[in-house]
Design an enzyme around this catalytic site. Structure first.
Site, PDB file in Angstrom:
ATOM      1  N   LYS A   1       0.834  -1.198   0.000  1.00 45.53           N
ATOM      2  CA  LYS A   1       0.000   0.000   0.000  1.00 45.53           C
ATOM      3  C   LYS A   1       0.875   1.256   0.000  1.00 45.53           C
ATOM      4  O   LYS A   1       2.080   1.185   0.275  1.00 45.53           O
ATOM      5  CB  LYS A   1      -0.909   0.011   1.234  1.00 45.53           C
TER       6      LYS A   1
ATOM      7  N   ARG B   1     -11.188   0.550  14.901  1.00 42.74           N
ATOM      8  CA  ARG B   1     -10.771   1.248  13.684  1.00 42.74           C
ATOM      9  C   ARG B   1     -11.539   0.618  12.536  1.00 42.74           C
ATOM     10  O   ARG B   1     -12.751   0.738  12.472  1.00 42.74           O
ATOM     11  CB  ARG B   1      -9.246   1.124  13.537  1.00 42.74           C
TER      12      ARG B   1
ATOM     13  N   TYR C   1      13.908  30.869   8.323  1.00 43.16           N
ATOM     14  CA  TYR C   1      12.764  31.589   8.869  1.00 43.16           C
ATOM     15  C   TYR C   1      12.844  31.671  10.389  1.00 43.16           C
ATOM     16  O   TYR C   1      13.132  30.695  11.071  1.00 43.16           O
ATOM     17  CB  TYR C   1      11.463  30.880   8.491  1.00 43.16           C
TER      18      TYR C   1
ATOM     19  N   MET D   1      10.314  24.613   2.354  1.00 45.15           N
ATOM     20  CA  MET D   1       9.639  23.656   1.488  1.00 45.15           C
ATOM     21  C   MET D   1      10.609  22.970   0.549  1.00 45.15           C
ATOM     22  O   MET D   1      10.506  21.761   0.306  1.00 45.15           O
ATOM     23  CB  MET D   1       8.551  24.347   0.674  1.00 45.15           C
TER      24      MET D   1
END
Length: 382
Positions: free
Chosen positions: A38, A134, A263, A311
């Site tokens: 998956k 779940r 930043y 990013m």
């Protein structure tokens, strides 16, 4: 026309490590492995052939879409899909011989109707919630689900071939919940058989339960993370990590003491130092949570990443060394040369290894190769 320039960053998937891990699990389980592929094989890409050639006998995925994508690549082995909404493309799944998990009456009806339209029964695994609250049918509704499944069998809409569950505390083998959930599962199988069902594929164990034995004694073991060298139980060292992420230096600069980086200027250089810029960041899957803690490997030693991750960029403090543009830096790898590992990145990010590898995305080209060779295997760029 395709560019022949090398990519600034590359994700190398070590197929030989995946094959070795698969073979180890095959030996451990006497050949009863369902390879869980998956989320694009936990971020490792097209490795179905590798695991099926190395001992896996079937494949597990979440959605029907994932199952059909594997069929489209030529995977002919049994495939189980276990997480779908009632409007999933069950007709195509039945036509393509995809097994389907059934956690509810609603899913049973949807799958049954689709199978009747196709004209042959769907192969289904009844999915029980053994204690995680779940996915899976509640124990309260299990008897009803089994009764309706038998009615669907009589109509030729489904054939119940399996019963499955998932242990909630398998990474803690001494946890008493493991014994309780095994008993719940065994009782559910007896209930299914009393309803005249004949499931022959019983599966409760995933990677952790297989490694520590708490899920043993059933027919199939669902191995996902372990194929890629991840041990959720953190109790063994028998698996080989299967991925290396590298990036190339864009530029370097010397900065004076007192210079802030990134930043918010969270990092301030205490002394004169050199900084190297790498074109990789949280847009490539590096968790921003690791800012201020993570390291990379360059010129034979660990180097700290400084400042908040951007990013597309991170900054390496290289001290007195000046890294050249295009010089290769290892973000993480198997650890054999001293480079950081996925396990360390998970610790720095306060998460699990699974999240690190599955969030890598496709900005960095994947190259499938053996860990010893230096050139990609033919046709395996993805």
């Amino acid at each position: 026309m395709l560019s022949m320039h090398p990519s600034a960053s590359e994700l190398v998937v070590h197929d030989d490590a995946i094959r070795e891990n698969t073979a180890r699990f095959s030996a451990m389980t006497e050949g009863r492995i369902m390879a869980v592929l998956k989320a694009d094989a936990f971020g490792h890409g097209e490795i179905a052939r590798s695991v099926l050639e190395s001992g896996a006998t079937s494949v597990g995925v979440t959605s029907v879409d994932e199952a059909l994508a594997l069929r489209a690549t030529g995977v002919g082995a049994p495939i189980l899909s276990w997480l779908n909404t009632p409007d999933a493309d069950f007709e195509t799944a039945v036509r393509e011989n995809v097994d389907l998990a059934v956690p509810s009456v609603e899913l049973l009806w949807s799958i049954g109707r689709a199978a009747l339209r196709v004209g042959r029964p769907a192969r289904v695994h009844l999915h029980l919630d053994v204690g995680m609250a779940r996915d899976g049918c509640s124990t309260r509704d299990w008897s009803t689900l089994c009764t309706l499944a038998r009615e669907h069998e009589a109509l030729g809409a489904v054939r119940v071939v399996g019963v499955m569950g998932h242990l909630s505390c398998a990474d803690e083998p001494e946890h008493p919940q493991n014994a309780r959930e095994r008993l719940v599962f065994e009782s559910a199988v007896r209930t299914a058989r009393r309803r005249a069902l004949a499931p022959r594929i019983l599966h409760l164990a995933a990677t952790a339960a297989t490694l520590n034995g708490v899920g043993s004694g059933f027919d199939v073991h669902r191995i996902g993370a372990g194929l890629f060298g991840i041990d959720p139980s953190s109790r063994t060292d028998v698996l080989r990590p299967a991925v290396t992420l590298t990036s190339s230096v864009v530029s370097s600069r010397e900065v004076a003491a007192g210079t802030g980086v990134g930043y918010g200027l969270d990092f301030v250089a205490q002394n004169r130092t050199n900084l190297a810029l790498l074109p990789v960041g949280y847009g490539d899957g590096l968790p921003r949570e690791a800012s201020g803690r993570a390291e990379v490997f360059a010129r034979g030693r660990r180097r700290p990443l400084v400042g908040r991750f951007s990013m597309d960029m991170v900054v390496v403090d290289t001290g007195d060394d000046v890294l050249r543009p295009n010089e290769r830096v290892t973000v993480f790898g198997p650890g054999a040369q001293g480079e950081p590992t996925v396990t360390e990145w998970a610790e720095w990010s306060r998460t699990i290894e699974h999240e690190i590898v599955t969030r890598l995305g496709n900005r960095s080209p994947r190259i499938h190769r053996t860990i010893e060779t230096s050139s990609p295997s033919q046709g395996d760029r993805s």
